[in-house]
Design a protein around this motif. Structure first.
Motif, PDB file in Angstrom:
ATOM      1  N   THR A  48      27.597  11.827  30.561  1.00  0.00           N
ATOM      2  CA  THR A  48      28.204  10.872  31.178  1.00  0.00           C
ATOM      3  C   THR A  48      29.699  10.869  31.082  1.00  0.00           C
ATOM      4  O   THR A  48      30.466  11.204  30.151  1.00  0.00           O
ATOM      5  CB  THR A  48      28.080   9.628  30.538  1.00  0.00           C
ATOM      6  N   ALA A  49      30.417  10.722  32.306  1.00  0.00           N
ATOM      7  CA  ALA A  49      32.020  10.642  32.401  1.00  0.00           C
ATOM      8  C   ALA A  49      32.465   9.338  32.942  1.00  0.00           C
ATOM      9  O   ALA A  49      31.998   9.157  34.023  1.00  0.00           O
ATOM     10  CB  ALA A  49      32.397  11.889  33.380  1.00  0.00           C
ATOM     11  N   ASN A  50      32.941   8.630  32.325  1.00  0.00           N
ATOM     12  CA  ASN A  50      33.376   7.178  32.806  1.00  0.00           C
ATOM     13  C   ASN A  50      34.784   7.121  33.520  1.00  0.00           C
ATOM     14  O   ASN A  50      35.512   7.975  33.053  1.00  0.00           O
ATOM     15  CB  ASN A  50      33.627   6.349  31.468  1.00  0.00           C
ATOM     16  N   ILE A  51      34.705   6.584  34.702  1.00  0.00           N
ATOM     17  CA  ILE A  51      35.836   6.278  35.327  1.00  0.00           C
ATOM     18  C   ILE A  51      36.548   4.917  34.768  1.00  0.00           C
ATOM     19  O   ILE A  51      37.725   4.754  34.428  1.00  0.00           O
ATOM     20  CB  ILE A  51      35.813   6.235  36.623  1.00  0.00           C
ATOM     21  N   LEU A  52      35.546   3.952  34.763  1.00  0.00           N
ATOM     22  CA  LEU A  52      36.488   2.732  34.117  1.00  0.00           C
ATOM     23  C   LEU A  52      35.141   1.925  33.425  1.00  0.00           C
ATOM     24  O   LEU A  52      34.049   1.476  34.371  1.00  0.00           O
ATOM     25  CB  LEU A  52      36.908   1.711  35.517  1.00  0.00           C
ATOM     26  N   VAL A  53      35.328   1.678  32.329  1.00  0.00           N
ATOM     27  CA  VAL A  53      34.642   0.704  31.522  1.00  0.00           C
ATOM     28  C   VAL A  53      35.009  -0.547  30.807  1.00  0.00           C
ATOM     29  O   VAL A  53      36.088  -0.461  30.202  1.00  0.00           O
ATOM     30  CB  VAL A  53      33.753   1.792  30.548  1.00  0.00           C
ATOM     31  N   GLN A  54      34.459  -1.527  30.815  1.00  0.00           N
ATOM     32  CA  GLN A  54      34.382  -2.557  29.887  1.00  0.00           C
ATOM     33  C   GLN A  54      33.489  -2.823  29.208  1.00  0.00           C
ATOM     34  O   GLN A  54      32.382  -3.473  29.721  1.00  0.00           O
ATOM     35  CB  GLN A  54      34.868  -3.879  30.811  1.00  0.00           C
ATOM     36  N   ASP A  55      33.353  -2.411  27.965  1.00  0.00           N
ATOM     37  CA  ASP A  55      32.052  -2.355  27.016  1.00  0.00           C
ATOM     38  C   ASP A  55      31.409  -3.849  26.939  1.00  0.00           C
ATOM     39  O   ASP A  55      32.126  -4.892  26.758  1.00  0.00           O
ATOM     40  CB  ASP A  55      32.588  -1.980  25.675  1.00  0.00           C
ATOM     41  N   GLY A  56      30.011  -3.889  27.412  1.00  0.00           N
ATOM     42  CA  GLY A  56      29.360  -5.130  27.322  1.00  0.00           C
ATOM     43  C   GLY A  56      29.266  -5.996  28.565  1.00  0.00           C
ATOM     44  O   GLY A  56      28.769  -6.775  28.660  1.00  0.00           O
ATOM     45  N   THR A  57      29.999  -5.333  29.500  1.00  0.00           N
ATOM     46  CA  THR A  57      30.201  -5.975  30.773  1.00  0.00           C
ATOM     47  C   THR A  57      29.875  -5.202  31.842  1.00  0.00           C
ATOM     48  O   THR A  57      29.026  -5.531  32.880  1.00  0.00           O
ATOM     49  CB  THR A  57      31.504  -6.559  31.093  1.00  0.00           C
TER      50      THR A  57
END
Length: 705
Positions: A48-57
């Motif tokens: 997995t490569a994340n670009i933009l993450v808001q944990d839990g959302t």
């Protein structure tokens, strides 16, 4: 270092990431529309490569070769990894859109997949993280508080509208990275994320070298006592590293040679290892290298591990040979006279010939970005000017070997450049400290934009757009469509694709003709010619607006030449429109079309054979011919000189894939060009009387505003 072709990007090294605030002006929990778009390069797609993450959302990223977007508590949306896989190492423009009830994923400006969703996640309170688990690089991440349409996504890929309102614009091409939206959101690099300086170039090690293919016109010093200039951007690796493994430091490293070094004729620019100081000096050679007095050595020694601009000039009037380093004179000597003429040059970049064979001992160990060769002796001011300039249109330039593009060529005449042994196009990179790095440099200073027409006048022109002035247009379109469906494009497709491609081509023609009748602005490629208040004016019409892309006094260009320009520019502009770019026909672009295309009779003969077909076969064929003659990419670079080197580099890769990629990619391009072909049919039908597409020499010389 000062260098026109370099840019910054941020590398995330798997463990690195960037963190910003939890509130970026738009909620990502499904309670309101939003768009997120990013330019990203994946070095590896294993995890997995994340670009933009808001944990839990919320999460937007890539797993393997599939992009995904997830609002917590709702089904995850996946891109189509089989028909449109994410690729490693290539830069990709990824976007996700939430419309209020639908999630969408776009790849390189095209809608890949979408799904209707309902509900919303809890409001996010965790900080937003960018680039976590990403083994690769980011150029930017843009966040909008609205759902962009398909055309807006495409238009923003290479040329974002500066008036577009951003919730956040996280720019990773500046140092330090920052939110440039005007909202000044915090942005902090952590855990090893690093800003890198990137210099597109050819990498050379071991026995590598580069050789222009049949570039017989390039022969500095070939007449024996003729003026010349050779100027190059080079990067030299520390030879002590080489010596540590081989116990040998090469006695010389070539930059450019047009002769066997043991011959009596020709010239060379090279590095000479001075054992008295245990360092290299720059050297300029006229004649046999075994005669010490035939070489001029620099006072300066070569700095390792940094980019250097080196030039040599010869003035036959004073028999003066000179060396310049980083735009400043280093040394000159007026005791260099005529040498034996060289009728059959053997030009090599970063390698040398001895006894008519490439010498494995003379490879430049490092990188080369460009080499310019002139038939004149540049003065000190010109040397300083062109070390950071793009001299393609300058009198006296014989060759511009450009290794900063995906297909290295001599951009003066289109000659391809072969990469031998281990030479390969690999950028030189290094990390930079906060605040360091090149300013964003463009090919030319921005030309003033053309004055736009008053809104009410432009609205009147838009309202008048019609194709009814060509009475037999339907017949011409029928012929164009039939010739495409029965022609060589279908036959050239793999057998298993022909039926599907033919059906797609037919559907594209039906769609194009419907747009011409009912929604002409949706064609996106219409460039109309008008005479207003004593001026020729070209206007590019898009669904949203109409833009003046050229204007000049009527007396400066005949109607016949204006039509020729409209034909050529409409074809090139149609290709750019596929990528959401609406380019202005600048004065330099106009000069290029005149001198490099319209005045090139062999090229214009082949173009005429294609455009006379007045179908998509002819349009696609013309673009391929322009590329094969080496003029398509220089023209695009000149017309889009306002773009950063980063975006220009990404664009050329996309164009090459579109024109010369897989059969599926080419089929996609052809289908998208059908709309342009329909419009070319119309423009061709407006050909002025007694006006062949190929101008006479005297006519072409008159095309200068």
């Amino acid at each position: 270092m000062s260098n026109t072709t370099s840019f910054l990007q941020t590398n995330f090294f798997v463990t690195g990431q960037a963190q910003t605030a939890s509130n970026i002006g738009v909620a990502l929990n499904g309670s309101q529309p939003f768009t997120i778009a990013a330019w990203v390069q994946f070095g590896s797609l294993q995890n997995t490569a994340n670009i933009l993450v808001q944990d839990g959302t919320f999460a937007f990223g890539v797993v393997g070769r599939q992009a995904f977007v997830q609002i917590v508590g709702m089904p995850t949306l996946w891109s189509n990894g089989s028909s449109n896989p994410i690729s490693e190492n290539d830069w990709t423009y990824l976007a996700c859109v939430f419309t209020g009830n639908m999630l969408q994923i776009y790849i390189d400006g095209e809608l890949d997949t979408q799904a209707t969703i309902k509900g919303s996640a809890p409001a996010g309170s965790n900080p937003i993280v960018i680039g976590s688990n990403l083994q690769g690089n980011l150029n930017c991440v843009r966040v909008y508080s609205s759902a962009l349409s398909l055309s807006q996504i495409l238009d923003a890929m290479f040329d974002p509208d500066p008036s577009q309102a951003y919730a956040a614009y996280f720019d990773f091409s500046i140092n330090p990275p920052a939110d440039t939206s005007g909202h000044n959101l915090p942005l902090t690099l952590t855990s090893g994320a690093t800003v890198m300086n990137v210099v597109p170039s050819v990498s050379l090690t071991g026995t590598a070298y580069c050789q222009p293919i049949r570039d017989a016109n390039t022969n500095p010093g070939g007449a024996g006592n003729d003026a010349y200039t050779i100027q190059a951007w080079i990067y030299v690796d520390n030879p002590n590293v080489i010596g540590a493994t081989s116990d040998i430091i090469p006695a010389g490293q070539a930059i450019l040679v047009n002769q066997p070094l043991d011959a009596q004729s020709g010239v060379a620019l090279y590095l000479y290892y001075d054992t008295n100081v245990n360092a290299y000096r720059f050297a300029s050679l006229r004649g046999d290298i075994s005669v010490a007095s035939n070489s001029l050595l620099s006072n300066a020694t070569v700095s390792y591990g940094r980019w250097i601009n080196v030039a040599t000039t010869y003035d036959p009037a004073t028999a003066t040979l000179s060396i310049y380093v980083n735009g400043a004179i280093d040394t000159s000597n007026s005791s260099f006279g005529a040498i034996s003429p060289l009728s059959a040059p053997n030009v090599l970049v970063a390698g040398a010939v001895i006894a008519d064979q490439p010498s494995s001992a003379w490879t430049l160990q490092g990188y080369v970005q460009s080499v310019d060769i002139w038939s004149i002796c540049l003065d000190a001011a010109a040397i300083a000017q062109w070390q950071n300039g793009y001299p393609l249109m300058e009198p006296g330039l014989v060759s511009h070997y450009d290794f900063a593009q995906a297909l290295p060529r001599d951009e003066v005449d289109g000659t391809p450049i072969g990469l031998a042994d281990t030479a390969w196009l690999k950028p030189q990179t290094n990390s930079v400290r906060p605040g360091q790095g090149p300013a964003q440099v463009h090919l030319y200073d921005a030309e003033p934009g053309y004055a736009q027409l008053p809104p009410e006048q432009m609205a009147s022109i838009r309202a008048s757009i019609s194709f009814d002035d060509v009475p037999d247009l339907d017949r011409l379109l029928d012929e164009a469509m039939r010739s495409d469906l029965e022609g060589r494009l279908v036959a050239l497709m793999p057998p298993e694709m022909r039926a599907q491609f033919r059906g797609r081509l037919e559907s594209a023609w039906v769609r194009a003709r419907t747009m011409m009748r009912e929604r002409p602005f949706d064609m996106r490629c219409i460039i109309t010619h008008h005479k207003i208040a004593g001026e020729h004016i070209l206007i590019h019409h898009t669904p949203e607006k109409s833009i003046v892309v050229f204007r000049a006094p009527e007396e400066s260009i005949s109607d016949c030449n204006m039509w020729r320009i409209q034909m050529i520019w409409s074809v090139v502009s149609a290709l750019l429109t596929i990528f959401g770019i609406y380019a202005t026909l600048t004065q330099k672009a106009m000069d290029f079309i005149n001198t490099k295309i319209l005045q090139n009779r062999p090229l214009m003969t082949v173009i005429t054979q294609n455009l006379t077909l007045a179908n998509v076969t002819g349009v696609f064929g013309t673009l391929a011919i322009l590329q094969n003659y080496g003029v398509l990419w220089p023209l695009i670079k000149i017309a889009l000189s306002y773009l950063s080197w980063y975006l220009l580099g990404r664009l050329v890769v996309k164009i090459l894939v579109a024109l010369f990629g897989t059969a599926a990619a080419v089929a996609e391009t052809i289908a998208e060009l059908v709309v342009a072909a329909a419009y070319i049919v119309y423009v061709w039908a407006q050909q002025p009387s007694n006006c062949p597409l190929i101008p006479s020499s005297s006519e072409a010389r008159k095309i200068h505003v």
